[in-house]
Scaffold this motif. Structure first.
Motif, PDB file in Angstrom:
ATOM      1  N   PHE A 129      48.970   7.507  14.475  1.00 28.54           N
ATOM      2  CA  PHE A 129      49.278   8.695  13.686  1.00 28.54           C
ATOM      3  C   PHE A 129      50.493   8.415  12.794  1.00 28.54           C
ATOM      4  O   PHE A 129      51.431   7.723  13.202  1.00 28.54           O
ATOM      5  N   SER A 189      53.655   9.935  10.549  1.00 35.25           N
ATOM      6  CA  SER A 189      54.495  11.133  10.492  1.00 35.25           C
ATOM      7  C   SER A 189      54.475  11.749   9.103  1.00 35.25           C
ATOM      8  O   SER A 189      54.203  11.076   8.103  1.00 35.25           O
ATOM      9  N   LYS A 190      54.824  13.008   9.056  1.00 31.67           N
ATOM     10  CA  LYS A 190      54.861  13.710   7.777  1.00 31.67           C
ATOM     11  C   LYS A 190      55.929  13.118   6.863  1.00 31.67           C
ATOM     12  O   LYS A 190      55.753  13.032   5.645  1.00 31.67           O
ATOM     13  N   GLU A 232      49.969  20.523   1.910  1.00 31.49           N
ATOM     14  CA  GLU A 232      48.937  21.413   2.445  1.00 31.49           C
ATOM     15  C   GLU A 232      47.754  21.512   1.489  1.00 31.49           C
ATOM     16  O   GLU A 232      46.595  21.524   1.911  1.00 31.49           O
ATOM     17  N   LYS A 278      45.755  18.199   1.738  1.00 28.19           N
ATOM     18  CA  LYS A 278      44.963  18.157   2.970  1.00 28.19           C
ATOM     19  C   LYS A 278      43.731  19.041   2.851  1.00 28.19           C
ATOM     20  O   LYS A 278      42.630  18.657   3.274  1.00 28.19           O
ATOM     21  N   GLU A 316      42.771  14.156  11.503  1.00 26.72           N
ATOM     22  CA  GLU A 316      43.160  14.398  12.884  1.00 26.72           C
ATOM     23  C   GLU A 316      44.672  14.603  12.979  1.00 26.72           C
ATOM     24  O   GLU A 316      45.444  13.970  12.253  1.00 26.72           O
ATOM     25  N   ILE A 317      45.082  15.474  13.870  1.00 32.16           N
ATOM     26  CA  ILE A 317      46.497  15.739  14.119  1.00 32.16           C
ATOM     27  C   ILE A 317      46.785  15.393  15.577  1.00 32.16           C
ATOM     28  O   ILE A 317      46.064  15.814  16.485  1.00 32.16           O
ATOM     29  N   GLN A 366      54.399  15.811  15.313  1.00 33.30           N
ATOM     30  CA  GLN A 366      52.989  15.516  15.113  1.00 33.30           C
ATOM     31  C   GLN A 366      52.784  14.558  13.945  1.00 33.30           C
ATOM     32  O   GLN A 366      53.607  14.485  13.028  1.00 33.30           O
ATOM     33  N   TYR A 393      49.480  12.389  11.499  1.00 34.67           N
ATOM     34  CA  TYR A 393      48.167  12.588  10.907  1.00 34.67           C
ATOM     35  C   TYR A 393      47.458  11.247  10.764  1.00 34.67           C
ATOM     36  O   TYR A 393      48.081  10.209  10.555  1.00 34.67           O
TER      37      TYR A 393
END
Length: 323
Positions: free
Chosen positions: A21, A23-24, A50, A53, A64-65, A76, A78
């Protein structure tokens, strides 16, 4: 600011090509750096991320998160799983497969390769572990050989006016300025469709007739494409709006079967340009481009008597080959 289409492609590649995953903040540094100097950068980034996405999800992409840490759930990340992005087995009939095989030649173009390379470079710079085999889901396999393709395609994405020299059959090249709306393929040829600045009308230009370099003028976002514009429909309409022409062609006997089959008249045993064989004079009708190609395909077994513009274009093409 990067064009949205390019940013979406880079984001898709980034989330697909790694094994964990992301990170943002890593995503922001890689693809949303323009918001760093914005006083409201955090809010602007959140809104843009946003939207992007949501755009990917509308295209059928499953994002997926999950947790970045196996032991803590406080942050979280992605990713896009290849399992959710790959296509199920699709079977085609022989004729459908043949059409797809021809169509597949259009995108083996380094324009998309640049986008992929840039995304990979950004990932590597951040130390992100990537798996390039995940990008083999839909390998590009289409080619556009016209030198003007890249510049025209880039201008359509950035909404920049372009200028170029354009030569119509039998005419000298003229300078044209265009607001390009799109690059499309019609009848086996690549065309750029847009608004002709000097003539104040929609026009279509065949890329193989563009002479020399295509120059981008002014800034990006200089114009807007009219709502509801269908560039493919415009190209099909304008390309096929050219009326048929009547021509006279000398053809060696026992040659030019296809041309003879469509001939409107055949005069046998006429005087030809040499005495190596007997010649026939054919009266033919068709699209200018098709007649040029038909004559060129016969090499020294065909000679255009008229009209002048058809003969001139054939000679110009032969001169290019000789050079």
């Amino acid at each position: 600011m990067a064009e949205k289409s390019e940013r979406l492609l880079n984001l898709y590649i980034m989330l697909l090509a790694q094994t964990r995953f992301v990170s943002k903040q890593d995503i922001r540094r890689a693809h949303y750096g323009e918001y760093a100097d914005n006083p409201r950068g955090d809010e602007a980034f959140e809104k843009a991320f946003e939207r992007d996405k949501e755009d990917l999800r509308e295209l059928g992409v499953v994002i997926e998160i999950g947790s970045l840490d196996h032991y803590f759930d406080d942050e979280q990340g992605y990713r896009i799983s290849p399992d959710t992005s790959s296509l199920p087995e699709i079977r085609f009939e022989a004729d459908e497969a043949a059409v797809l095989g021809i169509a597949a030649r259009a995108w083996e173009q380094h324009t998309l390769a640049r986008a992929t390379t840039e995304a990979m470079r950004k990932l590597a710079a951040q130390g992100v572990e990537i798996d390039t085999s995940r990008l083999d889901l839909v390998p590009p396999s289409l080619r556009a050989e016209e030198p003007a393709f890249d510049a025209c395609w880039d201008a359509t994405q950035k909404r920049r006016v372009i200028a170029f020299d354009y030569r119509r059959p039998g005419q000298a090249a003229t300078r044209r300025q265009l607001q390009p709306w799109g690059v499309v393929r019609s009848s086996g040829r690549w065309y750029v469709v847009g608004h002709d600045v000097d003539r104040e009308a929609e026009r279509v230009f065949r890329l193989s007739r563009v002479q020399g370099k295509v120059t981008a003028l002014g800034k990006s976002g200089a114009y807007a494409v009219p709502p509801g514009t269908d560039v493919k429909a415009i190209a099909d309409r304008l390309v096929h709006s050219t009326p048929d022409i009547d021509a006279t062609v000398l053809v060696r006997q026992r040659a030019g079967v296809a041309l003879r089959r469509s001939a409107t008249s055949i005069e046998e045993d006429v005087t030809g340009p040499d005495a190596l064989s007997a010649w026939d004079r054919l009266g033919v009708t068709g699209q200018f481009r098709d007649l040029v190609n038909a004559v060129l395909s016969l090499g020294p077994s065909a000679l255009v008597e008229g009209p002048h513009e058809l003969r001139s274009d054939v000679l110009a093409r032969l001169a290019e080959v000789a050079r």
